[in-house]
Design a protein around this motif. Structure first.
Motif, PDB file in Angstrom:
ATOM      1  N   UNK A 208       9.713   0.225   4.668  1.00 43.53           N
ATOM      2  CA  UNK A 208       8.806  -0.060   3.561  1.00 43.53           C
ATOM      3  C   UNK A 208       7.453   0.597   3.843  1.00 43.53           C
ATOM      4  N   UNK A 209       7.412   1.930   3.896  1.00 45.85           N
ATOM      5  CA  UNK A 209       6.166   2.599   4.269  1.00 45.85           C
ATOM      6  C   UNK A 209       5.023   2.359   3.283  1.00 45.85           C
ATOM      7  N   UNK A 210       5.334   2.290   1.984  1.00 46.28           N
ATOM      8  CA  UNK A 210       4.274   2.067   0.989  1.00 46.28           C
ATOM      9  C   UNK A 210       3.712   0.659   1.129  1.00 46.28           C
ATOM     10  N   UNK A 211       4.604  -0.314   1.212  1.00 48.27           N
ATOM     11  CA  UNK A 211       4.153  -1.687   1.357  1.00 48.27           C
ATOM     12  C   UNK A 211       3.365  -1.908   2.633  1.00 48.27           C
ATOM     13  N   UNK A 212       3.820  -1.267   3.710  1.00 48.56           N
ATOM     14  CA  UNK A 212       3.107  -1.386   4.984  1.00 48.56           C
ATOM     15  C   UNK A 212       1.707  -0.814   4.866  1.00 48.56           C
ATOM     16  N   UNK A 213       1.581   0.312   4.235  1.00 50.06           N
ATOM     17  CA  UNK A 213       0.263   0.933   4.072  1.00 50.06           C
ATOM     18  C   UNK A 213      -0.671   0.056   3.245  1.00 50.06           C
ATOM     19  N   UNK A 214      -0.124  -0.563   2.203  1.00 51.15           N
ATOM     20  CA  UNK A 214      -0.942  -1.450   1.363  1.00 51.15           C
ATOM     21  C   UNK A 214      -1.394  -2.669   2.155  1.00 51.15           C
ATOM     22  N   UNK A 215      -0.469  -3.259   2.904  1.00 50.22           N
ATOM     23  CA  UNK A 215      -0.822  -4.441   3.695  1.00 50.22           C
ATOM     24  C   UNK A 215      -1.858  -4.091   4.755  1.00 50.22           C
ATOM     25  N   UNK A 216      -1.693  -2.942   5.389  1.00 56.71           N
ATOM     26  CA  UNK A 216      -2.648  -2.516   6.402  1.00 56.71           C
ATOM     27  C   UNK A 216      -4.018  -2.298   5.785  1.00 56.71           C
ATOM     28  N   UNK A 217      -4.049  -1.687   4.603  1.00 63.15           N
ATOM     29  CA  UNK A 217      -5.320  -1.430   3.931  1.00 63.15           C
ATOM     30  C   UNK A 217      -6.003  -2.738   3.532  1.00 63.15           C
TER      31      UNK A 217
END
Length: 307
Positions: A208-217
């Motif tokens: 889930x690269x997109x979701x991970x990036x959003x959560x990290x942001x």
């Protein structure tokens, strides 16, 4: 006004590879091949940690690197993967689990797989990385027994005092409250973001690269105000000799090693017995003794991890 570049380069904070919070626990666990049952924070992102504990472990690592009682190949492994060692507290594990892993690593150590198997250069069985993590895990446990679990305000005050002390060893003392807190906070945000990027790309969430990036942001933005609070602690905090005394042996000798100066004969043995009276010095000393114990364990002393 405090010079941002000067603080970043001279405080040793950037060189230690530290941020304002722990890295993703699952990413580190995956990278070193250690199972982790759970992690705190959104999406496996760990909650904030005290910089003081991380810097204490980094200081202990430098002392261990200068300790010739530890086999050179063990020291080389610890130095090759300092971030896994310094951030080892991001992955929870019991002492028994860590000791069991060290036993496995000692058994395979002579025949460990050194072949790179992916484009990051990670070695086949990741023995060196796992050793660095395990040594760091024991070192963190030893240091925590001294530092305890301070409140958020107390931890921030400790971090501010430590950063002032580190800065003072390199250049002029940090200015008082008249300095530009906003500029210093910007420095801390840059360091924090660089650390997050390293962890994000080290073991990304491929499912889930997109979701991970959003959560990290989202998590990164939520952590933003901590930089302002830490900057204020650096510029307006008061020194507490019970926590940190720059004249203590552990603090002074760690600076000696970091500055690539010769370590006096017998100094490390004396430090292991008498690191200093302050909590920080005792934490560094305890972490160093833990790493020295790992070295003795790999040399065949089965009881070396009991201390």
């Amino acid at each position: 006004m405090m010079d941002r570049r000067d603080f970043l380069l001279r405080s040793a904070l950037g060189a230690a590879g530290l941020g304002l919070a722990a890295g993703p626990a699952h990413a580190l666990a995956e990278a070193v091949g250690v199972p982790v049952a759970g992690a705190t924070g959104p999406g496996g992102l760990a909650a904030s940690v005290s910089l003081a504990s991380r810097v204490a472990i980094a200081d202990a690592l430098h002392l261990a690197a200068a300790d010739e009682t530890i086999a050179s190949d063990v020291r080389a492994a610890l130095l090759e993967f300092p971030q896994q060692l310094v951030a080892a507290d991001a992955v929870p594990a019991t002492r028994a689990e860590t000791a069991a892993l060290l036993g496995e690593l000692r058994a395979l150590w002579p025949d460990r797989d050194d072949r790179p198997h992916d484009r990051s250069g990670t070695r086949g069985d990741m023995a060196e990385q796992r050793l660095a993590w395990a040594a760091g895990r024991l070192a963190h446990d030893a240091a925590a027994s001294v530092l305890g679990t301070p409140s958020a305000d107390e931890a921030r005050a400790r971090d501010g005092q430590l950063l002032r002390a580190l800065h003072a060893t390199q250049t002029a003392p940090v200015p008082a409250s008249g300095a530009d807190a906003a500029a210093l906070a910007d420095v801390f945000r840059v360091i924090h973001q660089r650390t997050n990027i390293r962890f994000h790309t080290y073991a990304p969430d491929r499912e889930d690269p997109v979701g991970w990036s959003v959560r990290l942001s989202d998590w990164d933005r939520a952590r933003g105000p901590e930089a302002d609070r830490l900057a204020e602690a650096v510029l307006s905090g008061r020194d507490d000799a019970a926590f940190l005394d720059p004249s203590d042996a552990a603090f002074r000798l760690a600076r000696t090693v970091r500055q690539a100066r010769a370590v006096p004969a017998g100094a490390l043995d004396r430090l292991a017995e008498a690191p200093g009276a302050s909590a920080y010095a005792q934490a560094v000393g305890a972490a160093f003794v833990a790493m020295r114990g790992v070295g003795r364990f790999f040399a065949g002393h089965d009881d070396a991890l009991d201390r």
